[in-house]
Design a protein around this motif. Structure first.
Motif, PDB file in Angstrom:
ATOM      1  N   ILE A   1      11.420 -13.651 -25.752  1.00 23.79           N
ATOM      2  CA  ILE A   1      11.762 -12.256 -25.659  1.00 23.79           C
ATOM      3  C   ILE A   1      10.982 -11.985 -25.052  1.00 23.79           C
ATOM      4  N   LEU A   2       9.554 -11.893 -24.297  1.00 25.68           N
ATOM      5  CA  LEU A   2       9.678 -11.570 -22.950  1.00 25.68           C
ATOM      6  C   LEU A   2      10.865 -11.419 -22.066  1.00 25.68           C
ATOM      7  N   GLN A   3      11.393 -12.218 -22.026  1.00 22.52           N
ATOM      8  CA  GLN A   3      12.831 -12.372 -21.152  1.00 22.52           C
ATOM      9  C   GLN A   3      14.029 -10.698 -21.560  1.00 22.52           C
ATOM     10  N   TYR A   4      13.996 -11.376 -22.785  1.00 26.05           N
ATOM     11  CA  TYR A   4      14.598  -9.745 -23.367  1.00 26.05           C
ATOM     12  C   TYR A   4      14.276  -8.199 -22.506  1.00 26.05           C
ATOM     13  N   ILE A   5      12.952  -8.337 -23.376  1.00 26.32           N
ATOM     14  CA  ILE A   5      12.756  -7.112 -22.775  1.00 26.32           C
ATOM     15  C   ILE A   5      12.468  -6.856 -21.020  1.00 26.32           C
ATOM     16  N   GLU A   6      12.607  -7.471 -20.045  1.00 28.30           N
ATOM     17  CA  GLU A   6      12.432  -8.015 -18.273  1.00 28.30           C
ATOM     18  C   GLU A   6      14.126  -7.188 -18.368  1.00 28.30           C
ATOM     19  N   ASP A   7      15.188  -7.434 -18.807  1.00 31.07           N
ATOM     20  CA  ASP A   7      16.219  -7.719 -18.371  1.00 31.07           C
ATOM     21  C   ASP A   7      16.285  -5.816 -19.428  1.00 31.07           C
TER      22      ASP A   7
END
Length: 78
Positions: free
Chosen positions: A72-78
């Motif tokens: 979830i955090l990776q998606y937010i950062e991308d």
């Protein structure tokens, strides 16, 4: 409850949050059993849609897997 074709009984959730809770539990269960992130990624990609927002919220509340939270955090950062 009857299992016949003539039966017109059906189930409905009174609140979308209840449905979202059970969907979130199933997504977490699928991930824990198979490691498949397809459903999780689909929910993350559709997070702006009403029910998906609730499902994502429950996934965050219910999971203890940091891999899911990192996705979830990776998606937010991308």
């Amino acid at each position: 409850m009857s299992d016949t074709e003539e039966s017109s009984e059906s189930f409905r959730f009174r609140n979308k949050s209840v449905l979202a809770y059970f969907v979130a539990k199933e997504i977490i269960s699928q991930y824990n059993d198979t490691g498949d992130t397809t459903a999780l990624n689909d929910i993350i990609n559709k997070a702006c849609i009403n029910i998906c927002t609730y499902i994502l919220l429950f996934i965050i509340y219910l999971t203890d897997k940091t891999v899911i939270l990192n996705s979830i955090l990776q998606y937010i950062e991308d």
